[in-house]
Structure formats: structure tokens, C-alpha cells
Design a protein around this motif. Structure first.
Motif, PDB file in Angstrom:
ATOM      1  N   ALA A  78       0.822  -1.205   0.000  1.00 48.25           N
ATOM      2  CA  ALA A  78       0.000   0.000   0.000  1.00 48.25           C
ATOM      3  C   ALA A  78       0.860   1.261   0.000  1.00 48.25           C
ATOM      4  O   ALA A  78       0.378   2.347  -0.296  1.00 48.25           O
ATOM      5  CB  ALA A  78      -0.939   0.000   1.200  1.00 48.25           C
ATOM      6  N   LEU A 101      -7.274   1.618 -14.107  1.00 47.38           N
ATOM      7  CA  LEU A 101      -7.164   0.226 -13.638  1.00 47.38           C
ATOM      8  C   LEU A 101      -6.308   0.158 -12.369  1.00 47.38           C
ATOM      9  O   LEU A 101      -6.675  -0.491 -11.388  1.00 47.38           O
ATOM     10  CB  LEU A 101      -6.566  -0.652 -14.738  1.00 47.38           C
ATOM     11  CG  LEU A 101      -6.305  -2.109 -14.354  1.00 47.38           C
ATOM     12  CD1 LEU A 101      -7.602  -2.843 -14.078  1.00 47.38           C
ATOM     13  CD2 LEU A 101      -5.530  -2.838 -15.458  1.00 47.38           C
ATOM     14  N   ILE A 102      -5.177   0.851 -12.389  1.00 50.64           N
ATOM     15  CA  ILE A 102      -4.312   0.839 -11.204  1.00 50.64           C
ATOM     16  C   ILE A 102      -5.021   1.488 -10.025  1.00 50.64           C
ATOM     17  O   ILE A 102      -4.943   1.017  -8.890  1.00 50.64           O
ATOM     18  CB  ILE A 102      -2.973   1.562 -11.486  1.00 50.64           C
ATOM     19  CG1 ILE A 102      -2.260   0.938 -12.689  1.00 50.64           C
ATOM     20  CG2 ILE A 102      -2.073   1.540 -10.255  1.00 50.64           C
ATOM     21  CD1 ILE A 102      -1.815  -0.493 -12.490  1.00 50.64           C
ATOM     22  N   LYS A 104      -8.185   1.431  -9.405  1.00 49.27           N
ATOM     23  CA  LYS A 104      -9.124   0.443  -8.849  1.00 49.27           C
ATOM     24  C   LYS A 104      -8.379  -0.633  -8.077  1.00 49.27           C
ATOM     25  O   LYS A 104      -8.800  -1.041  -6.995  1.00 49.27           O
ATOM     26  CB  LYS A 104      -9.888  -0.248  -9.986  1.00 49.27           C
ATOM     27  CG  LYS A 104     -10.978   0.606 -10.607  1.00 49.27           C
ATOM     28  CD  LYS A 104     -11.771  -0.258 -11.593  1.00 49.27           C
ATOM     29  CE  LYS A 104     -12.524   0.584 -12.587  1.00 49.27           C
ATOM     30  NZ  LYS A 104     -13.002  -0.236 -13.717  1.00 49.27           N
ATOM     31  N   LEU A 105      -7.285  -1.115  -8.656  1.00 46.20           N
ATOM     32  CA  LEU A 105      -6.576  -2.232  -8.037  1.00 46.20           C
ATOM     33  C   LEU A 105      -5.817  -1.829  -6.774  1.00 46.20           C
ATOM     34  O   LEU A 105      -5.422  -2.681  -5.985  1.00 46.20           O
ATOM     35  CB  LEU A 105      -5.617  -2.875  -9.048  1.00 46.20           C
ATOM     36  CG  LEU A 105      -6.306  -3.576 -10.226  1.00 46.20           C
ATOM     37  CD1 LEU A 105      -5.273  -4.114 -11.203  1.00 46.20           C
ATOM     38  CD2 LEU A 105      -7.206  -4.709  -9.737  1.00 46.20           C
ATOM     39  N   THR A 106      -5.589  -0.531  -6.587  1.00 49.69           N
ATOM     40  CA  THR A 106      -4.964  -0.100  -5.341  1.00 49.69           C
ATOM     41  C   THR A 106      -6.038   0.309  -4.338  1.00 49.69           C
ATOM     42  O   THR A 106      -5.730   0.859  -3.276  1.00 49.69           O
ATOM     43  CB  THR A 106      -3.995   1.079  -5.563  1.00 49.69           C
ATOM     44  OG1 THR A 106      -4.672   2.087  -6.299  1.00 49.69           O
ATOM     45  CG2 THR A 106      -2.766   0.642  -6.330  1.00 49.69           C
ATOM     46  N   HIS A 107      -7.306   0.059  -4.714  1.00 54.59           N
ATOM     47  CA  HIS A 107      -8.423   0.271  -3.801  1.00 54.59           C
ATOM     48  C   HIS A 107      -8.573   1.730  -3.400  1.00 54.59           C
ATOM     49  O   HIS A 107      -8.901   2.044  -2.264  1.00 54.59           O
ATOM     50  CB  HIS A 107      -8.287  -0.607  -2.558  1.00 54.59           C
ATOM     51  CG  HIS A 107      -8.155  -2.072  -2.896  1.00 54.59           C
ATOM     52  ND1 HIS A 107      -7.781  -3.022  -2.001  1.00 54.59           N
ATOM     53  CD2 HIS A 107      -8.342  -2.724  -4.067  1.00 54.59           C
ATOM     54  CE1 HIS A 107      -7.744  -4.208  -2.590  1.00 54.59           C
ATOM     55  NE2 HIS A 107      -8.072  -4.049  -3.851  1.00 54.59           N
ATOM     56  N   MET A 108      -8.297   2.609  -4.350  1.00 59.03           N
ATOM     57  CA  MET A 108      -8.531   4.027  -4.069  1.00 59.03           C
ATOM     58  C   MET A 108     -10.036   4.270  -4.035  1.00 59.03           C
ATOM     59  O   MET A 108     -10.773   3.644  -4.785  1.00 59.03           O
ATOM     60  CB  MET A 108      -7.930   4.879  -5.192  1.00 59.03           C
ATOM     61  CG  MET A 108      -6.472   5.216  -4.992  1.00 59.03           C
ATOM     62  SD  MET A 108      -5.824   6.016  -6.455  1.00 59.03           S
ATOM     63  CE  MET A 108      -6.675   7.583  -6.432  1.00 59.03           C
ATOM     64  N   PRO A 109     -10.457   5.201  -3.192  1.00 62.24           N
ATOM     65  CA  PRO A 109     -11.880   5.556  -3.207  1.00 62.24           C
ATOM     66  C   PRO A 109     -12.257   6.034  -4.614  1.00 62.24           C
ATOM     67  O   PRO A 109     -11.514   6.803  -5.228  1.00 62.24           O
ATOM     68  CB  PRO A 109     -11.967   6.710  -2.208  1.00 62.24           C
ATOM     69  CG  PRO A 109     -10.749   6.582  -1.358  1.00 62.24           C
ATOM     70  CD  PRO A 109      -9.695   5.933  -2.190  1.00 62.24           C
ATOM     71  N   HIS A 153      -1.697   5.838  -6.832  1.00 64.75           N
ATOM     72  CA  HIS A 153      -2.178   5.835  -5.456  1.00 64.75           C
ATOM     73  C   HIS A 153      -1.312   6.704  -4.548  1.00 64.75           C
ATOM     74  O   HIS A 153      -1.396   6.619  -3.337  1.00 64.75           O
ATOM     75  CB  HIS A 153      -2.268   4.411  -4.921  1.00 64.75           C
ATOM     76  CG  HIS A 153      -1.010   3.602  -5.110  1.00 64.75           C
ATOM     77  ND1 HIS A 153      -0.467   3.348  -6.347  1.00 64.75           N
ATOM     78  CD2 HIS A 153      -0.199   3.001  -4.222  1.00 64.75           C
ATOM     79  CE1 HIS A 153       0.628   2.625  -6.195  1.00 64.75           C
ATOM     80  NE2 HIS A 153       0.823   2.410  -4.921  1.00 64.75           N
TER      81      HIS A 153
END
Ligand code: ADP
Ligand code: MG
Lengths: 316, 281
Positions: A78, A101-102, A104-109, A153
Motif C-alpha cells: 500500500a 485500472l491501477i 481500482k486495483l490499489t483500492h482508491m476511493p 495511489h
């Protein structure tokens, strides 16, 4: 700041019988640029892969922001961004799709992703190309997109593995500027390179790696001072002549002359100043060099000076 | 699990290190689903960006339909069923099995281009790359089956067991294609490039699809070959699909065999692929 953003202690990694890392140590202060300098096969990528949790080490310890890269993988992932040795972008996706895509995959709001992607496209001069599939991009553009992807991120620690290898001079200058900008953001950057010039330009501290070992470390200025700031190459008619010339030149500069085939290489603090002395000494001994070349030291010279052998090419 | 504060405001303080925007407010399972979906989305977009590949990969099965329907079909005896109705379930299975080459090639390309390396450095679910690849290929197979059904209709194929028979057949096909995709995922992760992956899967596919009941009745083969053809998954899936779409025969036993094969393969092949993925790069 004295706190280390990255700390590496006695790190080891073997692939079968190949020792990729033979116990390396270094510390990267937070907010600084650190260079890992070494020839192909030195172990740079292996070190980066361990620090980015992609590989597990066989021995030793590595920490990012004080957390162990093996035990605390989710924290480390993270906190880092990685731009690997080859631009890892999906060529079928557009620039902005790659970045989203990145995100989303880093779980950003979700609500932050779009603004962040637009900001990065703008900053890396990709806004115009943002809606084109990235397979239409030039090498430099792909590299910029790749680095942008590592930053989506907003990681406090960034790894760049040979960010300029394979780029033309303009692309290289782009990447350099970008790294300098990142530092003003407070990002800690670890970059690997085969070019002394690049490490010199960007890194505050560097470690020279060879065969999985750190063979020298310190600021670029300190490293260059140990080998002299200029290199003088004398080309001679034969290897025997080169050996004789080397004997004559001993003691005239701070470092020992090194014979490499028909060339004698000398490192000097101020090449232009000592050159007349050297020529006079050669003349006295009736040795006539066929060529004389004055240049900045390269990675090869650093290696010659530090190890007495040239940086060998190994499998990447 | 580590928690990193989500800081929505852009800090302009130039001395403070950047705050990561990574969020962790959901459960691991829901993130795994979200990540799998994100990678599926990415793979589906990639498929639409290369329409020529989609077009030319449809041509081959269409050629097979025409070849068997009009060239070989007349010489093949299929008691109790028109040859075109016998053939089409075989074409479906062959097409989706060969379609799984795309799974292997896609993953091999992602490996060789360094994408998997990047994915492995991200705080995403470990399963997402494989789930996303196989799921995207599943979606593509839905489209492929619809297309082949349409072509089949043009050359005389008819479903004789109602719409639900057809749907059940499609379900059996998709489950099998999903199991095969996980097997080919492992091959893709082992191959050094997309081209190599393609060469590696071919010797697996040829005997499975041709030494089966896909195009000719198994009973016409020599005894030693029958032993193989009767006891392999392609025959099981073709028999079940044929029974479901064509009707007139008991469906229970062939459907059970097909499900057993597909679920069994999935349970064996998926963990192998996951283990391989963990060691990849
Ligand atoms: N996955 C691997 N399998 C086997 N050997 C490897 C692997 N990765 C690296 N090596 C070997 O480890 C050594 C260090 O490689 P690497 O870390 O890539 O060096 P660099 O990045 O400095 O060029 C080389 O001898 C290389 O061949
Ligand atoms: Mg490398």
C-alpha cells in the motif's frame, strides 16, 4: 530527515546455484533519491523485487517505512509504487484506462480516481494521447505512462528499475526532470541504473553493486573523488608499450594507471592540468601515444578503479 | 491488515511525504471480487480493441462447420440423429476448448510484458489476475457459442429439446470451458511468451478434440482408441450437450458425467494455476 524510508540488511537471494544477492546493506533516508548503480546481472532487479514484495529473500532483512517486506506485505504494497525494468502498460488499453485500472486495483476511493488520473495525465504530458490505446505511444510516452501508473495511489516510496534504459536522450531528460520533481513532493525514490552520469545527476546517495555485493557507497561526489573526476586514456601501439607507459606514469597522479589491452587509463582530479606533465614523462621515456582521450568517468571506470576488473556483461 | 488513512485532500505542503490514497475499508472477500472484476473489465476491453483477432478466430470454427457439414458429413453415419445436429455440439466444445488458447496466450503476454510483476506489487487480491483472465474468457465464450449457434442454424442445425434444453447445454459448455481455462492458465504462466504458449497447448488439444465423440461416433474407431475416446472429458461434455439440445435420450447419466469431469478438472487445475502464479516472475 534521518529516519530511513528503506533499510536493507544482509539481504541474500539465490536462484538455483546463481547467487543474485550476496548480503547487501543500505539505507535510504526518507524524502531522498537513492541510486543502485551496477552492471547487468549485478542484482539490482532482484533487490527491487524483494523490496516490492514480489520475491522473498533467502536471508537478511528489508524494511519499507519501518515495516518488514516479508511479514507486512499488505502495508508495504500500500505504500510503494513500482515501475519495473520494462514499461508494464497494457498496450490495448488507453493511457487513462491504464491509470484507472491501477486506481481500482490499489483500492482508491472511487471519487478520487478520476481526478488523480487526470492530474497525472496532465503532469506527464499525456492528456492529448489519453484516449488512444497505448500501443500507439512512443517509447518515451510508454515510459512516462508506466511511471504515472506507479504513482496513481500516491505512494510515499517509489521504485524505478532502470527507468531510462532504452530511451533516447530526449526521453531520458524527461525522466530525469520527472524524478527531480517527485523529490520536491517528498517522495522517497530508489532507482537503479547502469549509468554513472544518471546516478550522479539524480541520486543524493548511491551504492555500487557488483555480483550481489555493495562494493562502494556514498554520495556521487565522494565516489567520483575516490577515482578522480577525469579519465585520461592513452592509446599505444602495443600492449607491451602500454605496460611500459603505465610504469612511467606511476606516481604522477593520485591513482594508479590501469592497463587495458593497448590502452592505459588514468584517473585524475584535474585532467587538463596534469596532462602536460604526463605527456612530458612519456616523451622522456620515448613513448609516443597514438591517441589521447580526456573524458568523464563512466561506470566502467568506477568498476576498474574499485575492483580492478571491468563490469562484465551477464545475463540480465 | 494494515490500515492507511485515506486523505482526500491534496496536500500541497511540499515537505510532508505524500499520503497514500490506498483504502482498506472493505472485507478481503469483497475486495477479491472487486479486483477480479476490474481485471475482467480490463481483459474484455482488450478483446474489443483487437476486433480483427476476434473476427479471424471466428473464421476457423465456421470453416469446420462447413467442412464437416458439407464435405465429410455425407460419409459419416450417425444412427438416430441428423449429422448436422450431431455435429454442432462437437463444434461448440471444440471451439471453446481451442478458445482457451487465448487464456494461455493472454497470461503469457502479461508475464513477458511485466504486467504481472506490477500487479504483484499492488495491494490487490492475489487471485484477481487469474480470476479476471478466466472470467473474461468465459464471457467471450458466451458470445462465441451464440455466434456458432447462429451459423449452425444457417446450415440446418435445430434444437429439438426446447429453449431450456439449449440453455442447459450452454451451461454445461461454459462450465467445461472455465475448467479448461484454468488448466491453460498454468501453461500460460509457464511459457516464456505468447507464441510459445500457443505451441504448448496445441498437442494437448488435438487428441482431446479429435479422438472424441465430437465429430464421429466413437463406435467407429478402433478398439484401443475407443478406450481413450470414451473416457475423456471432451466426449463426456459433447454427449451431455447433445443429449440436452437434441432430446430423445436420457440426459441424467451424460450430464452427470460431464459435470463430474468439469468440476473435477476445475478442483485440480485451479489450485495448480494459483500455486504457479504465486511462484511466477
Ligand atoms: N528469476 C530468475 N531465475 C534465475 N536467475 C535469475 C532470476 N532473476 C535473476 N537471476 C540471476 O540473478 C542475477 C542478478 O540478476 P538481476 O537482479 O536481474 O540483475 P540486474 O537487474 O542488476 O541486471 C543474474 O545472474 C541473473 O541471471
Ligand atoms: Mg535489472
Amino acid at each position: 530527515m534521518t529516519e530511513a524510508a528503506i533499510s536493507v540488511e544482509g539481504l541474500r537471494k539465490k536462484f538455483g546455484s546463481v547467487v543474485a544477492l550476496d548480503g547487501i546493506d543500505f539505507d535510504v533516508p526518507a524524502g531522498s533519491v537513492f541510486g543502485l548503480l551496477g552492471p547487468n546481472g549485478a542484482g539490482k532487479t532482484t533487490a527491487v523485487r524483494i523490496l516490492t514484495t514480489i520475491l522473498t529473500p533467502d536471508g537478511g532483512r528489508a524494511k519499507v517505512l519501518g515495516r518488514d517486506v516479508v511479514k507486512d506485505q499488505s502495508f508495504v504494497r500500500a505504500s510503494i509504487g513500482l515501475a519495473g525494468q520494462f514499461a508494464a502498460v497494457d498496450e490495448n488499453l488507453t493511457g487513462s484506462e491504464n491509470l484507472r485500472l491501477i486506481g481500482k486495483l490499489t483500492h482508491m476511493p472511487r471519487h478520487l480516481i478520476k481526478a488523480r488520473v487526470d492530474e497525472l495525465l496532465e503532469r506527464f504530458d499525456l492528456t492529448e494521447a489519453a484516449t488512444r490505446p497505448s500501443k500507439t505511444y512512443s517509447g518515451g510516452m510508454k515510459r512516462r505512462l508506466d511511471v504515472a501508473a506507479a504513482l496513481v495511489h500516491r505512494p510515499p516510496v517509489l521504485f524505478l528499475d532502470e527507468p531510462t534504459t532504452g530511451l533516447d536522450p530526449a526521453g531520458r531528460a524527461d525522466v530525469w526532470e520527472m524524478v527531480e520533481e517527485l523529490v520536491t513532493d517528498g517522495t522517497t525514490v530508489l532507482l537503479t541504473t547502469q549509468y554513472l552520469e544518471e546516478a550522479d545527476r539524480l541520486a543524493e546517495q548511491l551504492a555500487v553493486v557488483d555480483h550481489g555485493k555493495v562494493i562502494a557507497s556514498g554520495s556521487p561526489a565522494k565516489l567520483k573523488a575516490t577515482i578522480g573526476s577525469t579519465v585520461i586514456d592513452f592509446g599505444l601501439s602495443s600492449q607491451a608499450a602500454a605496460k611500459r607507459a603505465a610504469k612511467v606514469l606511476i606516481g604522477l597522479t593520485t591513482s594508479e594507471p590501469i592497463v587495458d589491452g593497448k590502452t592505459v587509463e588514468i584517473n585524475a582530479k584535474d585532467g587538463a592540468k596534469v596532462l602536460p606533465d604526463l605527456l612530458r614523462a612519456l616523451d622522456k621515456a620515448r613513448i609516443k601515444p597514438t591517441t589521447i582521450n580526456l573524458r568523464e568517468p563512466s561506470l566502467d571506470d568506477v568498476f576498474l578503479a574499485l575492483t580492478g576488473h571491468k563490469a562484465e556483461e551477464e545475463a540480465a | 491488515m494494515a490500515t492507511v488513512t485515506v486523505d482526500g485532500t491534496d496536500s500541497t505542503d511540499s515537505t510532508a511525504p505524500p499520503t497514500s490514497l490506498v483504502g482498506h475499508e472493505r472485507s478481503a472477500l469483497s475486495w477479491a471480487l472487486a479486483d477480479g472484476l476490474a481485471v475482467t473489465w480490463r481483459n474484455l476491453i482488450a478483446i474489443t480493441r483487437i476486433p480483427d483477432a476476434m473476427f479471424f478466430s471466428s473464421i476457423q470454427p465456421i470453416m469446420f462447420i462447413l467442412l464437416f457439414r458439407y464435405v465429410f458429413g455425407g460419409a459419416i453415419q450417425t444412427p438416430g440423429i441428423r449429422y448436422v445436429d450431431y455435429l454442432m455440439p462437437g463444434i461448440f466444445v471444440q471451439t471453446i476448448a481451442f478458445g482457451a488458447i487465448g487464456t494461455a496466450v493472454g497470461l503469457a503476454d502479461d508475464m513477458s510484458k511485466g504486467l504481472i510483476e506490477r500487479f504483484r506489487s499492488l495491494p490487490m487480491a492475489r487471485s484477481a489476475v487469474l480470476v479476471g483472465r478466466t472470467t473474461a474468457d468465459l464471457v467471450r465464450n458466451v458470445w462465441v457459442i451464440i455466434l456458432m449457434t447462429g451459423v449452425g442454424y444457417l446450415v440446418g442445425f435445430r434444437v429439438h429439446n426446447g429453449f431450456f434444453g439449449y440453455l442447459a447445454g450452454v451451461g454445461i459448455l461454459l462450465l467445461f470451458s472455465y475448467a479448461v481455462a484454468w488448466g491453460f492458465a498454468t501453461i500460460g504462466l509457464m511459457a516464456s511468451s505468447g507464441e510459445t504458449a500457443q505451441l504448448m497447448v496445441f498437442p494437448v488439444l488435438m487428441p482431446l478434440t479429435f479422438a472424441s465423440g465430437a465429430f464421429v461416433p466413437v463406435a467407429t474407431m478402433p478398439g484401443w482408441l475407443q478406450a481413450f475416446a470414451r473416457n475423456q472429458p471432451v466426449t463426456a461434455v459433447v454427449d451431455a450437450t447433445r443429449a440436452l439440445m437434441n432430446g430423445g435420450v436420457p440426459t441424467g447419466e451424460p450430464v452427470f458425467r460431464a459435470l463430474a469431469w468439469s468440476i473435477g478438472l476445475l478442483c485440480v487445475l485451479a489450485p495448480i494455476a494459483v500455486a504457479r502464479y504465486r511462484k511466477a516472475v
